[in-house]
Write a protein that holds these residues in place. Structure first.
Motif, mmCIF file in Angstrom:
data_model
loop_
_atom_site.group_PDB
_atom_site.id
_atom_site.type_symbol
_atom_site.label_atom_id
_atom_site.label_comp_id
_atom_site.label_asym_id
_atom_site.label_seq_id
_atom_site.Cartn_x
_atom_site.Cartn_y
_atom_site.Cartn_z
ATOM 1 N N PRO A 55 0.833 -1.209 0.000
ATOM 2 C CA PRO A 55 0.000 0.000 0.000
ATOM 3 C C PRO A 55 0.868 1.260 0.000
ATOM 4 C CG PRO A 55 -0.777 -1.568 1.638
ATOM 5 C CD PRO A 55 0.530 -2.085 1.143
ATOM 6 N N ASP A 56 0.425 2.279 -0.727
ATOM 7 C CA ASP A 56 1.146 3.549 -0.734
ATOM 8 C C ASP A 56 1.272 4.088 0.686
ATOM 9 O OD1 ASP A 56 1.192 3.308 -3.450
ATOM 10 O OD2 ASP A 56 -0.015 5.104 -3.861
ATOM 11 N N THR B 220 1.166 7.230 2.764
ATOM 12 C CA THR B 220 0.645 8.590 2.641
ATOM 13 C C THR B 220 0.636 9.319 3.980
ATOM 14 O OG1 THR B 220 -1.627 7.798 2.933
ATOM 15 C CG2 THR B 220 -0.811 7.970 0.668
ATOM 16 N N SER C 123 6.788 -0.424 -8.593
ATOM 17 C CA SER C 123 7.695 -0.338 -7.451
ATOM 18 C C SER C 123 7.175 -1.180 -6.287
ATOM 19 C CB SER C 123 7.830 1.117 -6.997
ATOM 20 O OG SER C 123 8.174 1.953 -8.084
ATOM 21 N N LEU D 213 7.526 -0.345 -3.171
ATOM 22 C CA LEU D 213 7.014 0.579 -2.157
ATOM 23 C C LEU D 213 6.948 1.978 -2.754
ATOM 24 C CD1 LEU D 213 6.183 0.780 0.847
ATOM 25 C CD2 LEU D 213 8.553 1.341 1.355
ATOM 26 N N ARG D 214 5.823 2.644 -2.521
ATOM 27 C CA ARG D 214 5.625 4.000 -3.033
ATOM 28 C C ARG D 214 5.343 4.934 -1.862
ATOM 29 N NH1 ARG D 214 3.636 6.391 -8.030
ATOM 30 N NH2 ARG D 214 2.350 8.221 -7.598
ATOM 31 N N VAL D 215 6.128 6.018 -1.762
ATOM 32 C CA VAL D 215 5.955 7.029 -0.721
ATOM 33 C C VAL D 215 5.372 8.259 -1.390
ATOM 34 C CG1 VAL D 215 7.104 8.412 1.043
ATOM 35 C CG2 VAL D 215 7.926 6.095 0.558
ATOM 36 N N ASP D 216 4.098 8.550 -1.119
ATOM 37 C CA ASP D 216 3.381 9.585 -1.853
ATOM 38 C C ASP D 216 2.940 10.707 -0.921
ATOM 39 O OD1 ASP D 216 1.833 11.133 -3.492
ATOM 40 O OD2 ASP D 216 0.654 9.493 -4.318
ATOM 41 N N TYR E 9 9.572 4.306 -4.961
ATOM 42 C CA TYR E 9 9.206 5.511 -5.707
ATOM 43 C C TYR E 9 8.818 6.577 -4.687
ATOM 44 C CZ TYR E 9 6.764 8.438 -9.210
ATOM 45 O OH TYR E 9 6.370 9.458 -10.044
ATOM 46 N N LYS F 34 7.412 10.424 -4.176
ATOM 47 C CA LYS F 34 6.735 11.511 -4.867
ATOM 48 C C LYS F 34 6.424 12.642 -3.890
ATOM 49 C CE LYS F 34 2.878 12.613 -7.938
ATOM 50 N NZ LYS F 34 1.688 12.090 -8.658
#
Length: 384
Positions: free
Chosen positions: A154-155, A157, A179, A181-184, A213, A215
């Motif tokens: 899960p992103d 956030t 990716s 892991l995504r850090v949004d 990733y 963002k």
């Protein structure tokens, strides 16, 4: 008006506002907590009906949910050196006191499953994360315990901390996602701290940042390993207008395949800011010729980075200007199994003096002291 809110006569020399009568010899105390879901705070004796106090008080912070604990006090916005709870405090002026709680979510299941409150997986912890959470792995054998992902996590956030304690995260053979892991932080801006995690072998021929990733967020990485990751651009990490701080990490065998000129074998810094201290980069490749960092923004060296290419911002170079203690090596510096340092190959005894605010422990939990090796692992491979 002839009378104030309480019916008192208003005469010459009156105060501004709706109330004339003065509160005598007392001060306003603003009590708060950083997260009301985690705890409460109260003063004894309590404030008067005017919300005012005087003299010596006892201020008590009380955790209210499982996993929360008192961490520290903020007095007038400054972290207090007094960590006692209750806090004895003498009020001599209008004052704000905040009780800061931490909340630890313990991951006790390394399966890649939805999990539950009693069967906490990483996926469950990220799905239910609150601002300020610390996600901490338990029962991990550093370098051996593995989470095999079947899909992207899960992103992130919220502003959280992940303490991996030596866990490895890698994709299953059948996974074809983006990716790991995504850090949004594009909505509000967040700060995420990740320590002692090995991101391993996420390989794809397209896309951005096989491991992470970022963002428009602040990401701080400490004592992490990135190995065998492959993407179109940003082999391990793609930093998209973010603020990236990397300390004491190892990047080995990551690659970028983009042929259009973006690349970045280890990291693509896309109009973000990256600060690098005490890292080891070895064997990273890029079809565009930028094997370590391809930079469109700002890259600053905090020093003591060890790489296998020349320093500079051109092709076949590091992507940043050489900093204090940065060095280039040519021989294999670490074991590719444990990532322990191979003696005599240039990565050991690099960080002298040890920079301030450097990680306290390496990937395996060993203390990092003055004269440390570059990269995520301090312990040397013995006699080989």
């Amino acid at each position: 008006p002839a009378a104030d809110f309480y019916g008192n006569a208003i005469t010459d020399g009156a105060a501004a506002g709706a109330v004339q009568e003065a509160a005598s010899g007392e001060y306003y105390l603003d009590l708060s907590v950083n997260n009301s879901d985690w705890g409460s705070v109260a003063a004894s004796p309590p404030p008067s009906e005017d919300g005012l106090v005087s003299g010596s008080l006892t201020i008590t912070a009380t955790p209210t949910v499982a996993g929360s604990s008192f961490d520290h006090w903020l007095v007038d916005g400054v972290k207090s050196e007094d960590t006692n709870n209750p806090l004895s405090y003498n009020v001599t002026a209008n004052t704000t006191v905040q009780a800061v709680f931490s909340h630890v979510v313990t991951v006790n299941n390394l399966d890649d499953a939805d999990g539950s409150a009693s069967n906490v997986t990483l996926r469950y912890a990220l799905t239910n994360a609150q601002d300020g959470d610390t996600i901490r792995f338990s029962g991990v054998t550093a370098g051996t315990s593995v989470i095999v992902l079947n899909a992207a996590l899960p992103d992130i956030t919220k502003s959280i901390t992940i303490e991996g304690n030596g866990v490895t995260i890698t994709p299953s053979a059948s996974w074809s996602g983006n990716s790991m892991l995504r850090v949004d932080g594009s909505g509000s801006g967040i700060t995420v701290n990740i320590s002692r995690v090995h991101f391993k072998d996420r390989q794809k021929t397209w896309g951005y940042g096989a491991a992470i990733y970022v963002k428009r967020a602040t990401l701080k990485l400490e004592s992490c390993i990135f190995s065998g990751n492959q993407a179109g651009v940003g082999g391990a990490i793609y930093n998209d207008f973010g603020t990236l701080t990397v300390k004491g990490c190892t990047f080995y065998g990551n690659s970028a395949l983009d042929a259009e000129g973006d690349g970045g074998g280890a990291i693509l810094n896309f109009y973000g800011t990256a600060a690098l201290t005490g890292n080891l980069f070895y064997g990273n490749t890029d079809s565009c010729g930028y094997p370590v960092v391809h930079n469109y923004g700002t890259v600053n060296s905090g020093g003591y980075n060890v790489i296998d290419v020349a320093f500079g911002t051109g092709t076949a170079q590091s992507g940043w200007t050489e900093g204090t203690g940065d060095k280039t090596i040519s021989a294999m510096p670490v074991s590719l199994v444990t990532f322990r340092v191979i003696s005599g190959n240039g990565a050991e005894n690099v960080l002298t003096p040890l920079p301030s605010d450097y990680p306290a422990a390496d990937f395996y939990g060993n203390a990092i002291t003055n004269g440390a090796a570059a990269g995520a692992v301090q312990e040397a491979a013995s006699g080989e």
